[in-house]
Design an enzyme around this catalytic site. Structure first.
Site, PDB file in Angstrom:
ATOM      1  N   HIS A  13     -45.574 -27.394  30.047  1.00  0.00           N
ATOM      2  CA  HIS A  13     -44.344 -27.377  29.243  1.00  0.00           C
ATOM      3  C   HIS A  13     -43.567 -26.099  29.527  1.00  0.00           C
ATOM      4  O   HIS A  13     -44.137 -25.082  29.932  1.00  0.00           O
ATOM      5  CB  HIS A  13     -44.668 -27.408  27.744  1.00  0.00           C
ATOM      6  CG  HIS A  13     -45.392 -28.630  27.290  1.00  0.00           C
ATOM      7  ND1 HIS A  13     -44.782 -29.858  27.178  1.00  0.00           N
ATOM      8  CD2 HIS A  13     -46.682 -28.831  26.925  1.00  0.00           C
ATOM      9  CE1 HIS A  13     -45.658 -30.748  26.758  1.00  0.00           C
ATOM     10  NE2 HIS A  13     -46.833 -30.155  26.599  1.00  0.00           N
ATOM     11  N   HIS A  53     -51.609 -27.043  29.959  1.00  0.00           N
ATOM     12  CA  HIS A  53     -52.776 -27.155  29.089  1.00  0.00           C
ATOM     13  C   HIS A  53     -53.366 -28.558  29.178  1.00  0.00           C
ATOM     14  O   HIS A  53     -52.751 -29.477  29.705  1.00  0.00           O
ATOM     15  CB  HIS A  53     -52.457 -26.787  27.633  1.00  0.00           C
ATOM     16  CG  HIS A  53     -51.523 -27.702  26.909  1.00  0.00           C
ATOM     17  ND1 HIS A  53     -51.267 -27.574  25.564  1.00  0.00           N
ATOM     18  CD2 HIS A  53     -50.781 -28.761  27.330  1.00  0.00           C
ATOM     19  CE1 HIS A  53     -50.406 -28.516  25.199  1.00  0.00           C
ATOM     20  NE2 HIS A  53     -50.098 -29.242  26.239  1.00  0.00           N
ATOM     21  N   ASP A  66     -47.405 -16.880  31.026  1.00  0.00           N
ATOM     22  CA  ASP A  66     -46.427 -17.528  31.908  1.00  0.00           C
ATOM     23  C   ASP A  66     -47.050 -17.948  33.243  1.00  0.00           C
ATOM     24  O   ASP A  66     -47.717 -17.154  33.914  1.00  0.00           O
ATOM     25  CB  ASP A  66     -45.246 -16.582  32.157  1.00  0.00           C
ATOM     26  CG  ASP A  66     -44.115 -17.276  32.891  1.00  0.00           C
ATOM     27  OD1 ASP A  66     -43.884 -18.471  32.628  1.00  0.00           O
ATOM     28  OD2 ASP A  66     -43.470 -16.636  33.748  1.00  0.00           O
ATOM     29  N   HIS A  67     -46.822 -19.212  33.597  1.00  0.00           N
ATOM     30  CA  HIS A  67     -47.350 -19.794  34.838  1.00  0.00           C
ATOM     31  C   HIS A  67     -48.876 -19.698  34.903  1.00  0.00           C
ATOM     32  O   HIS A  67     -49.461 -19.403  35.940  1.00  0.00           O
ATOM     33  CB  HIS A  67     -46.676 -19.172  36.070  1.00  0.00           C
ATOM     34  CG  HIS A  67     -45.280 -19.700  36.252  1.00  0.00           C
ATOM     35  ND1 HIS A  67     -44.260 -19.373  35.404  1.00  0.00           N
ATOM     36  CD2 HIS A  67     -44.763 -20.570  37.151  1.00  0.00           C
ATOM     37  CE1 HIS A  67     -43.163 -20.012  35.781  1.00  0.00           C
ATOM     38  NE2 HIS A  67     -43.439 -20.747  36.828  1.00  0.00           N
ATOM     39  N   HIS A 111     -51.335 -30.733  32.058  1.00  0.00           N
ATOM     40  CA  HIS A 111     -49.893 -30.933  32.245  1.00  0.00           C
ATOM     41  C   HIS A 111     -49.223 -29.694  31.662  1.00  0.00           C
ATOM     42  O   HIS A 111     -49.881 -28.859  31.037  1.00  0.00           O
ATOM     43  CB  HIS A 111     -49.422 -32.202  31.519  1.00  0.00           C
ATOM     44  CG  HIS A 111     -49.610 -32.127  30.038  1.00  0.00           C
ATOM     45  ND1 HIS A 111     -50.829 -32.347  29.433  1.00  0.00           N
ATOM     46  CD2 HIS A 111     -48.757 -31.786  29.051  1.00  0.00           C
ATOM     47  CE1 HIS A 111     -50.710 -32.168  28.137  1.00  0.00           C
ATOM     48  NE2 HIS A 111     -49.461 -31.816  27.868  1.00  0.00           N
ATOM     49  N   GLU A 149     -42.553 -26.480  21.875  1.00  0.00           N
ATOM     50  CA  GLU A 149     -43.308 -26.973  23.034  1.00  0.00           C
ATOM     51  C   GLU A 149     -42.380 -27.789  23.933  1.00  0.00           C
ATOM     52  O   GLU A 149     -42.468 -27.748  25.162  1.00  0.00           O
ATOM     53  CB  GLU A 149     -44.464 -27.838  22.537  1.00  0.00           C
ATOM     54  CG  GLU A 149     -45.339 -28.404  23.600  1.00  0.00           C
ATOM     55  CD  GLU A 149     -46.398 -29.319  23.015  1.00  0.00           C
ATOM     56  OE1 GLU A 149     -47.562 -28.904  22.997  1.00  0.00           O
ATOM     57  OE2 GLU A 149     -46.079 -30.437  22.567  1.00  0.00           O
ATOM     58  N   CYS A 197     -52.334 -36.451  26.683  1.00  0.00           N
ATOM     59  CA  CYS A 197     -52.558 -34.991  26.721  1.00  0.00           C
ATOM     60  C   CYS A 197     -53.997 -34.657  27.095  1.00  0.00           C
ATOM     61  O   CYS A 197     -54.337 -33.490  27.295  1.00  0.00           O
ATOM     62  CB  CYS A 197     -52.221 -34.351  25.378  1.00  0.00           C
ATOM     63  SG  CYS A 197     -50.507 -34.570  24.928  1.00  0.00           S
TER      64      CYS A 197
END
Lengths: 140, 148
Positions: B46, B19, B84-85, B44, B128, B38
């Site tokens: 998580h 995000h 996801d991904h 980046h 997170e 951020c």
């Protein structure tokens, strides 16, 4: 009010099977947990007690006494046992995490006289747990 | 106490996503001031952990609040396969119009899982990182279109 949590572990085996259902239904509902030979888990139990600290001792509950209650009521009953066959309180029930947590609550609640039992959380694995509490004492 | 004994089931899931925290309503300087690193334009990622809590009567035939196979399939379809991904900002429609902070991600996951038909959704917790966790119980849902 202060909330105090004590953790203990035990290992046990179980299987899921309802004799009122057909073999196919058992397989469909319970999947691999229906293996007739059973399988096991390392359970982690977290017991939360709430109350005001005693003005003399500073304690809500004597942790040593709480540990003894957990050892006597839970560990001695369930550790290294086959839950379906060896735990009287689970007879006639499927030993799911939900049912085991409820049985543990019922075993502990009358024994905890210092403070009040607030919550029982039972982990079957790090990613699956059941939590039991009185509706009036729900977590904030 | 005579209150009814309640049982909840908790299940943890994982996904990895990227995000960038950036608000169109703030200037470039303000974005950097508010979001710091951020705000990096490349984003980046998580490894997120989602803890789902459901409640309901324990079925006496199965011993279950909800069959885990049903819960897993629902969460996988509604959340894991969608997030996801992926990049929240680029790949998830709900985050084209709102900043994908984990507060907003947690509320969006609650909204998606609230439709689970087999039990009542009580709470969604999103970790997170192992140091940051967010929880939402569905109270005070804002008008999502007004959030930006």
């Amino acid at each position: 009010m202060v909330y105090l949590t004590r953790k203990i572990e035990f290992s046990a085996s179980h299987l899921y099977h309802n004799p009122a259902l057909s073999a196919e239904e058992n397989k469909r509902i319970f999947g691999k947990c229906n293996n007739p030979h059973g399988h096991g888990h390392n359970y982690t139990l977290e017991v939360t007690v709430t109350g005001e600290p005693d003005p003399v001792t500073g304690m809500v509950v004597d942790l040593k006494e709480l540990k003894e209650i957990l050892e006597r009521e839970v560990v001695e009953r369930m550790d290294h046992r086959f839950l379906n066959y060896e735990v009287e309180e689970l007879k006639g029930q499927i030993p799911t995490c939900e049912n085991i947590a409820r049985v543990i609550w019922k075993l502990l609640e009358p024994k905890i006289t210092q403070g009040r039992l607030f919550k029982v959380r039972l982990y079957e694995s790090p990613d699956l747990f059941a939590e039991c509490y009185r509706s009036g004492g729900a977590e904030g | 106490m005579s209150d009814e004994l309640k049982v909840e089931l908790g299940r943890r899931y994982r996904f990895a996503a990227s995000h960038r925290l950036h608000s169109e309503r703030l200037s470039e300087d303000e974005n950097f001031r508010v979001y710091g690193k951020c705000n990096n334009p490349y984003g980046h990622g998580h490894n997120y952990v989602v803890e789902v809590r459901v409640s309901g009567p324990v079925d006496s035939a199965t011993g279950m609040i909800a069959n885990l196979a049903d819960l897993d399939a629902f969460v996988n379809r509604e959340v894991i396969e969608v997030f996801d991904h992926r990049s929240f900002n680029e790949d998830v429609a709900e985050f084209r119009e709102q900043v994908p902070t984990t507060e907003n991600v947690c509320m969006e996951i609650f909204r998606r899982l609230n439709a689970f038909p087999k039990a009542k959704l009580e709470r969604v917790r999103v970790e997170e990182t192992s140091n940051n966790a967010f929880e939402y119980t569905g109270k005070g849902v804002p008008d999502r279109r007004a959030v930006r």
